[in-house]
Enzyme design. Structure first.
Site, PDB file in Angstrom:
ATOM      1  N   SER A 192       0.855  -1.197   0.000  1.00 39.02           N
ATOM      2  CA  SER A 192       0.000   0.000   0.000  1.00 39.02           C
ATOM      3  C   SER A 192       0.884   1.238   0.000  1.00 39.02           C
ATOM      4  O   SER A 192       1.968   1.237   0.609  1.00 39.02           O
ATOM      5  CB  SER A 192      -0.882   0.024   1.251  1.00 39.02           C
ATOM      6  N   TYR A 237      -2.509   0.012  10.229  1.00 38.28           N
ATOM      7  CA  TYR A 237      -2.479  -0.630   8.898  1.00 38.28           C
ATOM      8  C   TYR A 237      -1.184  -0.276   8.162  1.00 38.28           C
ATOM      9  O   TYR A 237      -0.553  -1.136   7.536  1.00 38.28           O
ATOM     10  CB  TYR A 237      -3.704  -0.148   8.119  1.00 38.28           C
TER      11      TYR A 237
HETATM   12  N1  NAD Z   1      -8.637  -1.286  -1.798  1.00 38.80           N
HETATM   13  C1  NAD Z   1      -7.659  -0.431  -1.547  1.00 38.80           C
HETATM   14  O1  NAD Z   1      -7.840   0.795  -1.546  1.00 38.80           O
HETATM   15  C2  NAD Z   1      -6.270  -0.939  -1.273  1.00 38.80           C
HETATM   16  C3  NAD Z   1      -5.218  -0.005  -1.328  1.00 38.80           C
HETATM   17  C4  NAD Z   1      -3.935  -0.442  -1.063  1.00 38.80           C
HETATM   18  C5  NAD Z   1      -3.703  -1.762  -0.762  1.00 38.80           C
HETATM   19  N2  NAD Z   1      -4.745  -2.632  -0.701  1.00 38.80           N
HETATM   20  C6  NAD Z   1      -4.448  -4.022  -0.347  1.00 38.80           C
HETATM   21  O2  NAD Z   1      -4.864  -4.865  -1.395  1.00 38.80           O
HETATM   22  C7  NAD Z   1      -5.200  -6.143  -0.857  1.00 38.80           C
HETATM   23  C8  NAD Z   1      -6.575  -6.535  -1.365  1.00 38.80           C
HETATM   24  O3  NAD Z   1      -7.518  -5.582  -0.918  1.00 38.80           O
HETATM   25  P1  NAD Z   1      -8.974  -5.423  -1.554  1.00 38.80           P
HETATM   26  O4  NAD Z   1      -9.203  -3.963  -1.673  1.00 38.80           O
HETATM   27  O5  NAD Z   1      -9.132  -6.305  -2.737  1.00 38.80           O
HETATM   28  O6  NAD Z   1      -9.835  -5.932  -0.321  1.00 38.80           O
HETATM   29  P2  NAD Z   1     -11.084  -6.924  -0.278  1.00 38.80           P
HETATM   30  O7  NAD Z   1     -11.637  -6.802   1.094  1.00 38.80           O
HETATM   31  O8  NAD Z   1     -11.978  -6.705  -1.448  1.00 38.80           O
HETATM   32  O9  NAD Z   1     -10.388  -8.350  -0.446  1.00 38.80           O
HETATM   33  C9  NAD Z   1      -9.544  -8.883   0.539  1.00 38.80           C
HETATM   34  C10 NAD Z   1      -9.748 -10.393   0.538  1.00 38.80           C
HETATM   35  O10 NAD Z   1      -8.858 -10.945   1.514  1.00 38.80           O
HETATM   36  C11 NAD Z   1      -9.545 -11.993   2.158  1.00 38.80           C
HETATM   37  N3  NAD Z   1      -8.967 -12.263   3.464  1.00 38.80           N
HETATM   38  C12 NAD Z   1      -9.069 -11.516   4.592  1.00 38.80           C
HETATM   39  N4  NAD Z   1      -8.466 -12.132   5.611  1.00 38.80           N
HETATM   40  C13 NAD Z   1      -7.982 -13.295   5.128  1.00 38.80           C
HETATM   41  C14 NAD Z   1      -7.278 -14.396   5.697  1.00 38.80           C
HETATM   42  N5  NAD Z   1      -6.974 -14.416   7.015  1.00 38.80           N
HETATM   43  N6  NAD Z   1      -6.919 -15.431   4.910  1.00 38.80           N
HETATM   44  C15 NAD Z   1      -7.251 -15.426   3.592  1.00 38.80           C
HETATM   45  N7  NAD Z   1      -7.939 -14.428   2.988  1.00 38.80           N
HETATM   46  C16 NAD Z   1      -8.299 -13.378   3.748  1.00 38.80           C
HETATM   47  C17 NAD Z   1     -10.992 -11.490   2.276  1.00 38.80           C
HETATM   48  O11 NAD Z   1     -11.900 -12.549   2.487  1.00 38.80           O
HETATM   49  C18 NAD Z   1     -11.175 -10.795   0.939  1.00 38.80           C
HETATM   50  O12 NAD Z   1     -11.726 -11.668  -0.030  1.00 38.80           O
HETATM   51  C19 NAD Z   1      -5.101  -6.002   0.663  1.00 38.80           C
HETATM   52  O13 NAD Z   1      -3.849  -6.479   1.094  1.00 38.80           O
HETATM   53  C20 NAD Z   1      -5.180  -4.515   0.881  1.00 38.80           C
HETATM   54  O14 NAD Z   1      -4.531  -4.125   2.065  1.00 38.80           O
HETATM   55  C21 NAD Z   1      -6.024  -2.255  -0.956  1.00 38.80           C
END
Ligand code: NAD
Length: 245
Positions: free
Chosen positions: A136, A149
């Protein structure tokens, strides 16, 4: 990009970013293990893209090992791992946020990255492969209320570099992408109000929050043989957000 016939395991694949990447890889001919703690969500996506649903809790070493073993047994040796499982775990000022919120993000984002990366390298050892973490922009740019985070994502960046160094002799490359805000279920609530969306949009020189489609090409590049000489990088995909300090 050479995905045809390759075996990919995507964690967090029931979510926004992981789902987009799993879908894109399957569209390019990869055989994809759709790994997520949300077993129903994983099964839904796997059904849609012809992948293999793999229930996996990335916090749990046995669950991670079992998931990799299942993917290998049913699809073949894993060539590519994209680790998109992650949580924010609430939010709040450091003075008042419950310590539980820190424990939650450390367990999923740091312990999970450690376990998945190690299992991936073991699975790829001797054959080589590519691992891509989803970090991130927050790892290097603070936002009030997200300190817990951001600490977890700074650890992801460190693990990316440590693993790249240690796994290079195995032929395993490790890189990360570092998005700014992306439209996914994770950010739906945070971006729901016009004020909140304006707060984020004003920080981004290119003037908008990312979509998952903005991330896919860079992740595919880092996961593919086209980036054979790239390892240990953390690539921002943030519309220029980091330029603003
Ligand atoms: N959406 C954003 O703005 C953003 C920005 C920067 C980084 N990220 C990172 O990108 C990644 C994906 O985020 P996203 O936006 O797709 O979120 P999301 O919530 O849509 O998807 C995250 C997925 O991770 C799964 N998950 C959670 N805990 C888990 C565990 N213990 N074991 C296995 N799976 C698990 C959830 O069930 C979910 O399907 C994350 O690491 C997040 O920190 C997201």
């Amino acid at each position: 990009m050479g995905f045809d016939g390759r075996i990919a395991l995507v964690t967090g694949a029931a979510g926004g970013i992981g789902g987009a990447i799993a879908t894109a890889m399957a569209g390019l001919g990869a055989r994809v293990a759709v790994a997520d703690v949300d077993g129903d969500g994983a099964a839904r996506l796997a059904g849609g893209i012809g992948g293999l649903a793999v229930p996996m809790d990335v916090r749990d070493e046995e669950s991670v090992r079992a998931g990799f073993a299942r993917a290998t047994a049913e699809l073949g040796p894993v060539d590519v791992v994209v680790h998109a499982a992650g949580v924010v775990g609430g939010g709040g000022p450091l003075l008042t946020i419950p310590v539980d919120a820190l424990d939650t993000v450390l367990a999923v984002n740091v312990r999970g990255t450690f376990l998945v990366t190690r299992a991936a390298a073991e699975a790829m050892s001797g054959r080589g492969g590519a691992i891509v973490h989803i970090s991130s922009a927050g790892a290097v740019q603070p936002t009030v209320g997200l300190g817990h985070y951001e600490a977890s994502k700074a650890a992801v960046n460190a693990l990316t570099r440590s693993a790249a160094l240690e796994f290079a002799p195995l032929g395993v490359r490790v890189n990360a992408v570092a998005p700014g805000p992306v439209e996914t279920p994770l950010t739906a609530a945070a971006l729901a109000s016009p004020e909140a969306r304006a707060f984020w949009t004003e920080r981004i020189p290119l003037g908008r929050v990312a979509t998952t489609a903005d991330l896919v090409p860079a992740v595919l590049l880092l996961a593919s043989p086209d980036s054979a000489h790239i390892t240990g990088t953390v690539l921002p995909i943030d519309g220029g957000q980091l330029l603003k300090g």
